[in-house]
Scaffold this motif. Structure first.
Motif, PDB file in Angstrom:
ATOM      1  N   THR A   1       0.841  -1.185   0.000  1.00 21.53           N
ATOM      2  CA  THR A   1       0.000   0.000   0.000  1.00 21.53           C
ATOM      3  C   THR A   1       0.885   1.247   0.000  1.00 21.53           C
ATOM      4  N   PHE A   2       0.492   2.249  -0.765  1.00 20.00           N
ATOM      5  CA  PHE A   2       1.308   3.440  -0.981  1.00 20.00           C
ATOM      6  C   PHE A   2       1.065   4.427   0.159  1.00 20.00           C
ATOM      7  N   THR A   3       1.886   4.324   1.220  1.00 19.15           N
ATOM      8  CA  THR A   3       1.716   5.184   2.389  1.00 19.15           C
ATOM      9  C   THR A   3       2.964   6.015   2.649  1.00 19.15           C
ATOM     10  N   LYS A   4       2.763   7.109   3.362  1.00 15.31           N
ATOM     11  CA  LYS A   4       3.865   8.009   3.692  1.00 15.31           C
ATOM     12  C   LYS A   4       4.945   7.297   4.491  1.00 15.31           C
ATOM     13  N   GLN A   5       4.518   6.497   5.484  1.00 17.16           N
ATOM     14  CA  GLN A   5       5.492   5.824   6.336  1.00 17.16           C
ATOM     15  C   GLN A   5       6.324   4.828   5.544  1.00 17.16           C
ATOM     16  N   THR A   6       5.683   4.098   4.619  1.00 17.20           N
ATOM     17  CA  THR A   6       6.436   3.129   3.824  1.00 17.20           C
ATOM     18  C   THR A   6       7.443   3.829   2.918  1.00 17.20           C
ATOM     19  N   ILE A   7       7.058   4.969   2.346  1.00 17.73           N
ATOM     20  CA  ILE A   7       7.995   5.738   1.520  1.00 17.73           C
ATOM     21  C   ILE A   7       9.207   6.163   2.351  1.00 17.73           C
ATOM     22  N   LEU A   8       8.968   6.597   3.584  1.00 16.77           N
ATOM     23  CA  LEU A   8      10.065   6.991   4.469  1.00 16.77           C
ATOM     24  C   LEU A   8      10.936   5.789   4.816  1.00 16.77           C
ATOM     25  N   ASP A   9      10.293   4.646   5.073  1.00 12.33           N
ATOM     26  CA  ASP A   9      11.044   3.431   5.390  1.00 12.33           C
ATOM     27  C   ASP A   9      11.944   3.028   4.222  1.00 12.33           C
ATOM     28  N   LEU A  10      11.414   3.117   3.008  1.00 11.56           N
ATOM     29  CA  LEU A  10      12.196   2.740   1.833  1.00 11.56           C
ATOM     30  C   LEU A  10      13.367   3.687   1.617  1.00 11.56           C
ATOM     31  N   LYS A  11      13.146   4.971   1.850  1.00 12.39           N
ATOM     32  CA  LYS A  11      14.221   5.947   1.654  1.00 12.39           C
ATOM     33  C   LYS A  11      15.393   5.679   2.584  1.00 12.39           C
ATOM     34  N   LYS A  12      15.107   5.102   3.759  1.00 17.58           N
ATOM     35  CA  LYS A  12      16.184   4.747   4.683  1.00 17.58           C
ATOM     36  C   LYS A  12      17.020   3.595   4.144  1.00 17.58           C
ATOM     37  N   LEU A  13      16.395   2.747   3.308  1.00 14.44           N
ATOM     38  CA  LEU A  13      17.094   1.581   2.774  1.00 14.44           C
ATOM     39  C   LEU A  13      17.832   1.889   1.482  1.00 14.44           C
ATOM     40  N   GLY A  14      17.309   2.823   0.690  1.00 18.56           N
ATOM     41  CA  GLY A  14      17.948   3.169  -0.574  1.00 18.56           C
ATOM     42  C   GLY A  14      16.941   3.605  -1.615  1.00 18.56           C
ATOM     43  N   PRO A  15      17.414   4.077  -2.774  1.00 13.56           N
ATOM     44  CA  PRO A  15      16.512   4.496  -3.846  1.00 13.56           C
ATOM     45  C   PRO A  15      15.879   3.284  -4.540  1.00 13.56           C
ATOM     46  N   VAL A  16      14.650   3.436  -4.991  1.00 14.56           N
ATOM     47  CA  VAL A  16      13.959   2.348  -5.683  1.00 14.56           C
ATOM     48  C   VAL A  16      14.439   2.301  -7.129  1.00 14.56           C
ATOM     49  N   GLY A  17      14.982   1.163  -7.531  1.00 15.09           N
ATOM     50  CA  GLY A  17      15.509   1.021  -8.886  1.00 15.09           C
ATOM     51  C   GLY A  17      14.713   0.072  -9.764  1.00 15.09           C
ATOM     52  N   ALA A  18      13.914  -0.819  -9.141  1.00 14.41           N
ATOM     53  CA  ALA A  18      13.171  -1.805  -9.927  1.00 14.41           C
ATOM     54  C   ALA A  18      11.879  -2.170  -9.215  1.00 14.41           C
ATOM     55  N   ILE A  19      10.866  -2.473 -10.015  1.00 15.06           N
ATOM     56  CA  ILE A  19       9.564  -2.915  -9.518  1.00 15.06           C
ATOM     57  C   ILE A  19       9.204  -4.201 -10.241  1.00 15.06           C
ATOM     58  N   VAL A  20       8.893  -5.240  -9.483  1.00 23.97           N
ATOM     59  CA  VAL A  20       8.462  -6.505 -10.080  1.00 23.97           C
ATOM     60  C   VAL A  20       6.988  -6.713  -9.790  1.00 23.97           C
ATOM     61  N   VAL A  21       6.211  -6.872 -10.854  1.00 21.84           N
ATOM     62  CA  VAL A  21       4.806  -7.245 -10.744  1.00 21.84           C
ATOM     63  C   VAL A  21       4.750  -8.756 -10.976  1.00 21.84           C
ATOM     64  N   PRO A  22       4.591  -9.548  -9.921  1.00 20.16           N
ATOM     65  CA  PRO A  22       4.689 -10.996 -10.092  1.00 20.16           C
ATOM     66  C   PRO A  22       3.503 -11.631 -10.802  1.00 20.16           C
ATOM     67  N   SER A  23       2.329 -11.003 -10.695  1.00 19.98           N
ATOM     68  CA  SER A  23       1.127 -11.540 -11.343  1.00 19.98           C
ATOM     69  C   SER A  23       0.039 -10.481 -11.285  1.00 19.98           C
ATOM     70  N   ILE A  24      -1.087 -10.752 -11.939  1.00 21.64           N
ATOM     71  CA  ILE A  24      -2.191  -9.794 -11.882  1.00 21.64           C
ATOM     72  C   ILE A  24      -2.902  -9.823 -10.542  1.00 21.64           C
ATOM     73  N   ALA A  25      -2.517 -10.755  -9.670  1.00 20.04           N
ATOM     74  CA  ALA A  25      -3.091 -10.791  -8.326  1.00 20.04           C
ATOM     75  C   ALA A  25      -2.325  -9.878  -7.368  1.00 20.04           C
ATOM     76  N   HIS A  26      -1.162  -9.388  -7.783  1.00 16.18           N
ATOM     77  CA  HIS A  26      -0.328  -8.557  -6.912  1.00 16.18           C
ATOM     78  C   HIS A  26       0.139  -7.319  -7.661  1.00 16.18           C
ATOM     79  N   ASP A  27      -0.813  -6.611  -8.208  1.00 14.76           N
ATOM     80  CA  ASP A  27      -0.465  -5.485  -9.080  1.00 14.76           C
ATOM     81  C   ASP A  27      -0.985  -4.140  -8.591  1.00 14.76           C
ATOM     82  N   GLU A  28      -1.730  -4.122  -7.521  1.00 14.77           N
ATOM     83  CA  GLU A  28      -2.579  -2.964  -7.238  1.00 14.77           C
ATOM     84  C   GLU A  28      -1.839  -1.653  -7.026  1.00 14.77           C
ATOM     85  N   TYR A  29      -0.667  -1.687  -6.414  1.00 12.02           N
ATOM     86  CA  TYR A  29      -0.010  -0.430  -6.050  1.00 12.02           C
ATOM     87  C   TYR A  29       1.262  -0.137  -6.840  1.00 12.02           C
ATOM     88  N   ALA A  30       1.601  -1.007  -7.770  1.00 10.58           N
ATOM     89  CA  ALA A  30       2.849  -0.789  -8.520  1.00 10.58           C
ATOM     90  C   ALA A  30       2.815   0.514  -9.299  1.00 10.58           C
TER      91      ALA A  30
END
Length: 319
Positions: A127-156
């Protein structure tokens, strides 16, 4: 070896708007919405045709239980800016030196892998939330997004809008479908760039599952620095602990190490092939970690061997 090397070998924009609570971020623009309800209705129709009488009773039970337990309550809560689209994600849990998982909706895992170049790969975006964006920024920049199937695509698509430099990958057989909603850099099976994240190959689920999902083999290190091989599971095969406090999930066949019963009823087209597939995954040598899109990891020497004992049943009484 069942995993072809990537060098050898987008979310589908959802059909509804994503709501953002106060704790969430709005992206600057909207990707085109793609209505894929025809795909889902087709899956259900095809499943109904191939199921026997008792399996159809199990299917009606599972669908009714899912609607009454999850879908309808969430639809009501959404009217009041509540529900799963507004709920906070869990904090990232570190699994290995470069792998974390973020639980969202209470039962889905997004897997984050840090690459050799310091960028992050998001597998099944949360889910696209402010806290998750902050958590990710602590780990590093986002370089790739994997959509594994149409069942897990909602927030990509929301993460692609937030991180436009991130490249999108998906299984080869759904590339054209996903391109309707997102730009796709390439297929997982043939993208050498994913080796940056330790991804060494994939094993597709096409023999038994209507989704074109796959297991991924990943080279990683334990928190203590030991080099190990890990597997990232496809959707439908999960490891969710049983609990007397979640009887509805138990009755819906969503607990334990198994191909979840609702998944077996609707999306598993060949039960024998599904059993053969679990045995094939279990026989892959030198695997010490299995992480799931649903559930908790399996750890230890030959962790994947346990998958051969995963329960696969379409029966109402397979709990």
């Amino acid at each position: 070896h069942p995993f072809p090397s990537p060098s050898a070998a987008v979310s589908l924009a959802p059909s509804f708007e994503i709501g953002f609570a106060k704790s969430s971020l709005k992206s600057s623009k909207r990707m085109p919405k793609i209505d894929r309800s025809n795909l889902w209705s087709g899956y259900i129709s095809d499943a109904w045709k191939r199921l026997g009488a008792w399996e159809r009773i199990s299917m009606v039970n599972s669908m009714a239980g899912f609607m009454l337990t999850y879908v309808l309550p969430d639809a009501i809560l959404e009217k009041f800016s509540m529900g799963k689209k507004y709920s906070d994600n869990k904090d990232p849990i570190q699994i290995t030196k470069n792998i974390w998982q973020i639980m969202y909706w209470g039962y889905v895992n997004s897997t984050v892998i840090k690459g050799k170049d310091g960028t992050l790969l998001l597998h099944s975006c949360p889910t696209f939330t402010k806290q998750t964006i902050l958590d990710l920024k602590k780990l590093g920049p986002v370089g790739a997004i994997v959509v594994p199937s149409i069942a897990h695509d909602e927030y990509a698509h929301a993460f692609k809008e937030k991180f436009p430099e991130a490249k999108v990958y998906c299984p080869e057989k759904i590339v054209e479908e996903i391109k309707k909603g997102l730009p796709v850099e390439g297929a997982i099976e043939h993208s050498k760039e994913l080796e940056n994240y330790g991804i060494q190959g994939s094993l597709d689920c096409d023999s038994w599952c209507v989704f074109h999902d796959c297991f991924l083999k990943i080279k990683t290190e334990t928190l203590e620095g030991k080099s190990i091989n890990a597997l990232l599971s496809c959707c439908g095969i999960g490891n969710t602990p049983r609990s007397i406090f979640t009887p509805i999930q138990l009755l819906l066949g969503f607990e334990g190490l198994r191909i979840f019963r609702q998944f077996a009823l609707l999306f598993t087209k060949d039960m024998k092939a599904a059993r053969d597939y679990t045995k094939k995954v279990a026989a892959i040598p030198n695997v010490d970690l299995v992480v799931f899109q649903h559930g908790v990891p399996l750890k230890g020497k030959a962790a994947n061997a346990k998958i051969k004992d995963a329960l696969i049943s379409r029966s109402l009484f397979s709990i």
